[in-house]
Design a protein around this motif. Structure first.
Motif, PDB file in Angstrom:
ATOM      1  N   LYS A 117       0.836  -1.203   0.000  1.00 18.50           N
ATOM      2  CA  LYS A 117       0.000   0.000   0.000  1.00 18.50           C
ATOM      3  C   LYS A 117       0.873   1.256   0.000  1.00 18.50           C
ATOM      4  O   LYS A 117       0.641   2.183  -0.789  1.00 18.50           O
ATOM      5  N   ASP A 118       1.890   1.311   0.863  1.00 18.84           N
ATOM      6  CA  ASP A 118       2.762   2.491   0.931  1.00 18.84           C
ATOM      7  C   ASP A 118       3.498   2.725  -0.383  1.00 18.84           C
ATOM      8  O   ASP A 118       3.686   3.866  -0.807  1.00 18.84           O
ATOM      9  N   GLU A 119       3.916   1.641  -1.032  1.00 21.77           N
ATOM     10  CA  GLU A 119       4.602   1.780  -2.320  1.00 21.77           C
ATOM     11  C   GLU A 119       3.647   2.269  -3.402  1.00 21.77           C
ATOM     12  O   GLU A 119       4.027   3.076  -4.255  1.00 21.77           O
ATOM     13  N   ALA A 123       3.999   5.551  -5.642  1.00 18.18           N
ATOM     14  CA  ALA A 123       3.897   5.475  -7.102  1.00 18.18           C
ATOM     15  C   ALA A 123       2.836   6.443  -7.631  1.00 18.18           C
ATOM     16  O   ALA A 123       3.059   7.136  -8.624  1.00 18.18           O
ATOM     17  N   ILE A 124       1.717   6.500  -6.966  1.00 19.24           N
ATOM     18  CA  ILE A 124       0.640   7.407  -7.388  1.00 19.24           C
ATOM     19  C   ILE A 124       1.077   8.859  -7.189  1.00 19.24           C
ATOM     20  O   ILE A 124       0.794   9.720  -8.025  1.00 19.24           O
ATOM     21  N   GLY A 125       1.804   9.134  -6.129  1.00 20.10           N
ATOM     22  CA  GLY A 125       2.360  10.473  -5.932  1.00 20.10           C
ATOM     23  C   GLY A 125       3.339  10.833  -7.045  1.00 20.10           C
ATOM     24  O   GLY A 125       3.345  11.962  -7.541  1.00 20.10           O
ATOM     25  N   TYR A 126       4.149   9.873  -7.444  1.00 20.32           N
ATOM     26  CA  TYR A 126       5.094  10.082  -8.548  1.00 20.32           C
ATOM     27  C   TYR A 126       4.324  10.414  -9.829  1.00 20.32           C
ATOM     28  O   TYR A 126       4.663  11.369 -10.541  1.00 20.32           O
ATOM     29  N   ASN A 158      -4.809  11.302  -2.280  1.00 23.23           N
ATOM     30  CA  ASN A 158      -4.881  12.296  -1.202  1.00 23.23           C
ATOM     31  C   ASN A 158      -3.742  12.111  -0.203  1.00 23.23           C
ATOM     32  O   ASN A 158      -3.155  13.092   0.268  1.00 23.23           O
ATOM     33  N   GLU A 159      -3.406  10.861   0.138  1.00 28.37           N
ATOM     34  CA  GLU A 159      -2.297  10.603   1.056  1.00 28.37           C
ATOM     35  C   GLU A 159      -0.968  11.048   0.446  1.00 28.37           C
ATOM     36  O   GLU A 159      -0.120  11.626   1.146  1.00 28.37           O
ATOM     37  N   ALA A 160      -0.792  10.804  -0.844  1.00 22.09           N
ATOM     38  CA  ALA A 160       0.451  11.206  -1.523  1.00 22.09           C
ATOM     39  C   ALA A 160       0.573  12.724  -1.534  1.00 22.09           C
ATOM     40  O   ALA A 160       1.646  13.260  -1.283  1.00 22.09           O
ATOM     41  N   LYS A 161      -0.525  13.411  -1.800  1.00 19.44           N
ATOM     42  CA  LYS A 161      -0.502  14.882  -1.804  1.00 19.44           C
ATOM     43  C   LYS A 161      -0.235  15.435  -0.409  1.00 19.44           C
ATOM     44  O   LYS A 161       0.511  16.392  -0.250  1.00 19.44           O
ATOM     45  N   ALA A 162      -0.820  14.814   0.610  1.00 17.75           N
ATOM     46  CA  ALA A 162      -0.609  15.258   1.986  1.00 17.75           C
ATOM     47  C   ALA A 162       0.850  15.055   2.389  1.00 17.75           C
ATOM     48  O   ALA A 162       1.456  15.909   3.043  1.00 17.75           O
ATOM     49  N   ALA A 163       1.428  13.935   1.975  1.00 18.61           N
ATOM     50  CA  ALA A 163       2.841  13.672   2.284  1.00 18.61           C
ATOM     51  C   ALA A 163       3.741  14.682   1.587  1.00 18.61           C
ATOM     52  O   ALA A 163       4.735  15.139   2.152  1.00 18.61           O
ATOM     53  N   ALA A 164       3.392  15.063   0.373  1.00 22.11           N
ATOM     54  CA  ALA A 164       4.169  16.061  -0.370  1.00 22.11           C
ATOM     55  C   ALA A 164       4.062  17.439   0.280  1.00 22.11           C
ATOM     56  O   ALA A 164       5.018  18.189   0.335  1.00 22.11           O
TER      57      ALA A 164
END
Length: 167
Positions: A117-119, A123-126, A158-164
């Motif tokens: 899930k984290d990967e 990947a989706i953030g990338y 949304n999680e990827a954007k929040a992490a960014a």
């Protein structure tokens, strides 16, 4: 350099190692007092007992070649952008999305089917940073590619954007 000139620092370092334990030196760079750049090699000549009794030094002036190399690099280089691989030119937007999907696998280091899930979030953030989701229906293709639902996709995005944003 000419016959009879003194040895380089490499020779002194080698001689310091001990008379029986000196090794020939593969090509290394040296610089003359007038600024010429040399590719040098040092080969020790030994007597019958193996003791060094002489040195064969080979020096090749590479000053012009290095200047040409810098000029060529300035012409063909990418100015330190960090891109080392050529960017593929695609014929249609679908091919571009497929290229981006495969890039994200390289970014994470494993196929989408094996990602945790984290990967997948990484990947989706990338993909988001690379603009993949500006392509029409790309989220549907991403869901298919990762084997996830639309709900999971948007949650991961949304999680990827929040992490960014946290960085």
């Amino acid at each position: 350099r000419k016959l009879g000139d003194g040895p380089s620092h490499i020779v002194f370092e080698s001689m310091h190692e001990g008379t029986t334990d000196v090794h020939d030196r593969e090509p290394y760079l040296t610089k003359t007092t007038d600024g010429k750049l040399l590719k040098s090699s040092t080969i020790f000549i030994r007597n019958d007992e193996g003791k060094p009794v002489g040195i064969l030094g080979i020096n090749f002036d590479i000053t012009l070649m290095k200047a040409f190399e810098r000029s060529l690099d300035a012409f063909t280089g990418t100015g330190g952008t960090g891109y080392t691989e050529p960017e593929p030119i695609t014929k249609n937007i679908g091919d571009l999305l497929e290229d981006l999907l495969h890039e994200c696998e390289q970014f994470v280091g494993k196929p989408a089917a094996l990602m945790t899930k984290d990967e997948r979030i990484r990947a989706i953030g990338y993909l988001d940073r690379r603009g993949a989701f500006l392509i029409s229906k790309s989220s549907e293709r991403a869901c298919e590619f990762f084997g996830i639902s639309k709900y999971s996709f948007y949650s991961y995005l949304n999680e990827a954007k929040a992490a960014a944003d946290d960085k």
